[in-house]
Design a protein around this motif. Structure first.
Motif, PDB file in Angstrom:
ATOM      1  N   SER A   7      21.501  47.090  26.032  1.00  0.00           N
ATOM      2  CA  SER A   7      22.431  45.970  25.798  1.00  0.00           C
ATOM      3  C   SER A   7      23.812  46.217  26.397  1.00  0.00           C
ATOM      4  CB  SER A   7      22.558  45.684  24.298  1.00  0.00           C
ATOM      5  OG  SER A   7      21.304  45.364  23.734  1.00  0.00           O
ATOM      6  N   GLN A   8      23.908  47.107  27.360  1.00  0.00           N
ATOM      7  CA  GLN A   8      25.184  47.405  28.028  1.00  0.00           C
ATOM      8  C   GLN A   8      25.234  46.605  29.322  1.00  0.00           C
ATOM      9  OE1 GLN A   8      24.698  51.655  28.227  1.00  0.00           O
ATOM     10  NE2 GLN A   8      25.232  51.950  26.082  1.00  0.00           N
ATOM     11  N   LEU A   9      25.764  45.393  29.238  1.00  0.00           N
ATOM     12  CA  LEU A   9      25.625  44.420  30.319  1.00  0.00           C
ATOM     13  C   LEU A   9      26.878  44.235  31.168  1.00  0.00           C
ATOM     14  CD1 LEU A   9      23.685  41.628  28.360  1.00  0.00           C
ATOM     15  CD2 LEU A   9      22.754  43.619  29.581  1.00  0.00           C
ATOM     16  N   ILE A  10      28.028  44.708  30.700  1.00  0.00           N
ATOM     17  CA  ILE A  10      29.261  44.498  31.455  1.00  0.00           C
ATOM     18  C   ILE A  10      29.301  45.458  32.639  1.00  0.00           C
ATOM     19  CG2 ILE A  10      31.782  44.516  31.378  1.00  0.00           C
ATOM     20  CD1 ILE A  10      30.413  42.317  29.717  1.00  0.00           C
ATOM     21  N   VAL A  11      29.512  44.887  33.826  1.00  0.00           N
ATOM     22  CA  VAL A  11      29.547  45.683  35.054  1.00  0.00           C
ATOM     23  C   VAL A  11      30.933  45.557  35.683  1.00  0.00           C
ATOM     24  CG1 VAL A  11      28.579  46.002  37.354  1.00  0.00           C
ATOM     25  CG2 VAL A  11      27.084  45.331  35.455  1.00  0.00           C
ATOM     26  N   TRP A  12      31.513  46.707  35.986  1.00  0.00           N
ATOM     27  CA  TRP A  12      32.788  46.744  36.700  1.00  0.00           C
ATOM     28  C   TRP A  12      32.500  46.910  38.189  1.00  0.00           C
ATOM     29  CZ3 TRP A  12      37.681  46.449  34.347  1.00  0.00           C
ATOM     30  CH2 TRP A  12      37.656  46.367  32.957  1.00  0.00           C
ATOM     31  N   HIS A  13      33.002  45.974  38.990  1.00  0.00           N
ATOM     32  CA  HIS A  13      32.707  45.955  40.415  1.00  0.00           C
ATOM     33  C   HIS A  13      33.903  46.418  41.249  1.00  0.00           C
ATOM     34  CE1 HIS A  13      28.801  44.121  40.055  1.00  0.00           C
ATOM     35  NE2 HIS A  13      29.272  43.125  39.334  1.00  0.00           N
ATOM     36  N   PRO A  14      33.651  46.832  42.493  1.00  0.00           N
ATOM     37  CA  PRO A  14      34.754  47.245  43.380  1.00  0.00           C
ATOM     38  C   PRO A  14      35.660  46.099  43.801  1.00  0.00           C
ATOM     39  CG  PRO A  14      32.660  48.171  44.111  1.00  0.00           C
ATOM     40  CD  PRO A  14      32.332  47.143  43.067  1.00  0.00           C
ATOM     41  N   TYR A  15      35.235  44.861  43.606  1.00  0.00           N
ATOM     42  CA  TYR A  15      36.038  43.719  44.048  1.00  0.00           C
ATOM     43  C   TYR A  15      37.427  43.724  43.416  1.00  0.00           C
ATOM     44  CZ  TYR A  15      31.304  42.111  45.198  1.00  0.00           C
ATOM     45  OH  TYR A  15      30.015  42.022  45.664  1.00  0.00           O
ATOM     46  N   ARG A  16      37.499  44.073  42.137  1.00  0.00           N
ATOM     47  CA  ARG A  16      38.793  44.088  41.455  1.00  0.00           C
ATOM     48  C   ARG A  16      39.719  45.129  42.082  1.00  0.00           C
ATOM     49  NH1 ARG A  16      39.036  44.191  34.945  1.00  0.00           N
ATOM     50  NH2 ARG A  16      37.690  42.413  35.410  1.00  0.00           N
ATOM     51  N   SER A  17      39.163  46.296  42.436  1.00  0.00           N
ATOM     52  CA  SER A  17      39.971  47.343  43.071  1.00  0.00           C
ATOM     53  C   SER A  17      40.421  46.910  44.457  1.00  0.00           C
ATOM     54  CB  SER A  17      39.167  48.641  43.162  1.00  0.00           C
ATOM     55  OG  SER A  17      38.831  49.121  41.877  1.00  0.00           O
ATOM     56  N   LEU A  18      39.559  46.189  45.179  1.00  0.00           N
ATOM     57  CA  LEU A  18      39.947  45.698  46.506  1.00  0.00           C
ATOM     58  C   LEU A  18      41.094  44.703  46.387  1.00  0.00           C
ATOM     59  CD1 LEU A  18      39.337  45.760  49.538  1.00  0.00           C
ATOM     60  CD2 LEU A  18      37.733  43.865  49.172  1.00  0.00           C
ATOM     61  N   THR A  19      41.066  43.889  45.344  1.00  0.00           N
ATOM     62  CA  THR A  19      42.163  42.956  45.105  1.00  0.00           C
ATOM     63  C   THR A  19      43.471  43.714  44.880  1.00  0.00           C
ATOM     64  OG1 THR A  19      40.648  41.352  44.110  1.00  0.00           O
ATOM     65  CG2 THR A  19      42.988  41.083  43.630  1.00  0.00           C
ATOM     66  N   ALA A  20      43.392  44.828  44.143  1.00  0.00           N
ATOM     67  CA  ALA A  20      44.582  45.650  43.911  1.00  0.00           C
ATOM     68  C   ALA A  20      45.087  46.274  45.206  1.00  0.00           C
ATOM     69  CB  ALA A  20      44.265  46.741  42.884  1.00  0.00           C
ATOM     70  N   LEU A  21      44.170  46.690  46.070  1.00  0.00           N
ATOM     71  CA  LEU A  21      44.574  47.250  47.358  1.00  0.00           C
ATOM     72  C   LEU A  21      45.274  46.206  48.219  1.00  0.00           C
ATOM     73  CD1 LEU A  21      41.376  49.330  48.229  1.00  0.00           C
ATOM     74  CD2 LEU A  21      43.599  50.230  47.532  1.00  0.00           C
ATOM     75  N   LYS A  22      44.842  44.974  48.097  1.00  0.00           N
ATOM     76  CA  LYS A  22      45.474  43.890  48.848  1.00  0.00           C
ATOM     77  C   LYS A  22      46.947  43.753  48.472  1.00  0.00           C
ATOM     78  CE  LYS A  22      45.603  38.865  49.176  1.00  0.00           C
ATOM     79  NZ  LYS A  22      45.156  37.595  48.565  1.00  0.00           N
ATOM     80  N   GLU A  23      47.255  44.009  47.205  1.00  0.00           N
ATOM     81  CA  GLU A  23      48.625  43.843  46.722  1.00  0.00           C
ATOM     82  C   GLU A  23      49.543  44.988  47.142  1.00  0.00           C
ATOM     83  OE1 GLU A  23      49.422  41.031  45.375  1.00  0.00           O
ATOM     84  OE2 GLU A  23      47.317  40.400  45.463  1.00  0.00           O
ATOM     85  N   ASN A  24      48.970  46.063  47.685  1.00  0.00           N
ATOM     86  CA  ASN A  24      49.779  47.195  48.125  1.00  0.00           C
ATOM     87  C   ASN A  24      50.405  46.868  49.476  1.00  0.00           C
ATOM     88  OD1 ASN A  24      50.601  49.726  49.303  1.00  0.00           O
ATOM     89  ND2 ASN A  24      49.338  50.783  47.805  1.00  0.00           N
ATOM     90  N   SER A  25      51.709  46.642  49.490  1.00  0.00           N
ATOM     91  CA  SER A  25      52.386  46.180  50.703  1.00  0.00           C
ATOM     92  C   SER A  25      52.361  47.224  51.818  1.00  0.00           C
ATOM     93  CB  SER A  25      53.842  45.801  50.378  1.00  0.00           C
ATOM     94  OG  SER A  25      54.533  46.916  49.828  1.00  0.00           O
ATOM     95  N   LYS A  26      52.310  48.509  51.464  1.00  0.00           N
ATOM     96  CA  LYS A  26      52.300  49.554  52.485  1.00  0.00           C
ATOM     97  C   LYS A  26      51.004  49.541  53.287  1.00  0.00           C
ATOM     98  CE  LYS A  26      55.482  52.786  50.216  1.00  0.00           C
ATOM     99  NZ  LYS A  26      55.652  54.164  49.679  1.00  0.00           N
ATOM    100  N   LEU A  27      49.910  49.155  52.647  1.00  0.00           N
ATOM    101  CA  LEU A  27      48.634  49.106  53.362  1.00  0.00           C
ATOM    102  C   LEU A  27      48.579  47.928  54.312  1.00  0.00           C
ATOM    103  CD1 LEU A  27      46.160  50.021  50.464  1.00  0.00           C
ATOM    104  CD2 LEU A  27      47.129  51.524  52.213  1.00  0.00           C
TER     105      LEU A  27
END
Length: 343
Positions: A146-166
């Motif tokens: 019953s452990q159904l919640i999945v954390w995906h890399p998409y959220r981390s990619l969104t955070a990388l987008k916000e990094n102005s240096k990158l």
């Protein structure tokens, strides 16, 4: 539901060392040796490419968020950790995983609608009774405790987008998104934390862009929100020129850190043995690459694990070139009929 990945059931219970996965699969092979020998299936990654295409086929007439496909594929990876592929109706299981994922990702469809659509797509393998899909859903949930919640890399990619240096462009983000999608055909969702998959995909995407003309990119670059909401599952796998571009970009050479006092880092990114590498000099000399390497140093990313993830992705693209949908379909059909798992 955990408020963050670090306290999630995924981190606590569904992250494995590669050798642990090998041990689990060897145990399955021992327990089901006869069926596995009698009904051999192609490389696991090729089977997952086939399953991914079936999920997309199923969802063509059903509205869904792209993340539903990723979640369904993770559910299947988890299920097959403890069950042989030869002992289940893959079509029915695929429909069930999509149905369950659509509920988890808050874009649900009625069970009768999913059962009806599945039956229409694969009439010889999916029963008309929705109760059968409900029974399979219970089995799937049970296997995952019953452990159904999945954390995906998409959220981390969104955070990388916000990094102005990158300073990532939409084109680089779109490529990274496609690479992330492709990782769901590998074991990476079971062996790597999502943030590391996102960083690896971002790094590869930045390297890819100078050679983008070699890729058969049929879709224009999109922003992340458009990608998230899109009813498609973009992929680099199967496109012409992917391995050639990788070979030109990755050279087993070091990507040096900047000259601002940070210790030099040798980030060795090996290519597959069949790929002739050329040079990374142009990318390494760019300010963007210097900023990315500085980010890797300062963020204390596990570079060794990043190297392993890179090799896994490259190996996938090598295997993908061998993909023959008809061959996989016939192997799956022989297994289902031989094991009497059809509708």
């Amino acid at each position: 539901m955990a408020a963050n990945y670090w306290s999630s059931t995924q981190k606590q219970n569904w992250l494995f060392e590669p050798y642990e996965i090998v041990d689990l699969r060897e145990e399955i092979e021992k327990q089901h040796a006869k069926a596995i020998e009698q009904y051999p299936l192609p490389d696991r990654r090729l089977v997952f490419i086939f399953i991914k295409d079936r999920i997309i086929q199923l969802s063509k007439r059903l509205s869904f968020r792209q993340q539903c496909v990723a979640t369904a594929l993770v559910y299947l990876h988890r299920y097959f950790l403890f069950n042989a592929m030869q002992n289940v109706n893959i079509y029915l299981l695929t429909a069930t995983a999509f149905y369950l994922a659509s509920k988890t990702e808050e874009s649900p469809h009625h069970i009768r609608l999913v059962a009806s659509e599945s039956r229409q797509q694969w009439p010889e393998y999916v029963p008309s009774d929705p109760a059968r899909l409900g029974e399979m859903e219970f089995c799937l949930i049970s296997e995952m405790h019953s452990q159904l919640i999945v954390w995906h890399p998409y959220r981390s990619l969104t955070a990388l987008k916000e990094n102005s240096k990158l300073a990532l462009t939409n084109e680089e983000l779109s490529l990274a998104w496609s690479i992330i999608n492709d990782t769901f055909m590998t074991d990476l969702p079971l062996t790597c934390p999502p943030y590391l998959i996102a960083v690896t995909a971002m790094f590869l995407a930045v390297i890819f862009v100078p050679g983008k003309s070699a890729l058969d990119l049929k879709q224009p670059p999109q922003d992340l929100q458009s990608l998230m909401d899109a009813g498609r599952f973009a992929s680099l796998g199967g496109r012409s020129g992917v391995l050639t571009t990788i070979g030109q970009a990755l050279d087993n050479s070091a990507v040096p850190a900047g000259s601002d006092g940070i210790a030099r880092q040798n980030i060795q990114l090996p290519v597959g043995s069949s790929v002739k590498a050329k040079t990374l000099t142009a990318a390494a000399s760019s300010e963007k690459m210097q900023n990315i390497v500085q980010f890797l140093v300062e963020s204390d990313v596990d570079v060794t694990q990043m190297i392993d993830a890179t090799q896994e992705i490259i190996s996938l693209y090598e295997v993908w070139e061998q993909y023959n949908e008809k061959a996989v379909k016939e192997a799956v059909a022989r297994c289902i009929r031989g094991q009497q798992l059809e509708a």
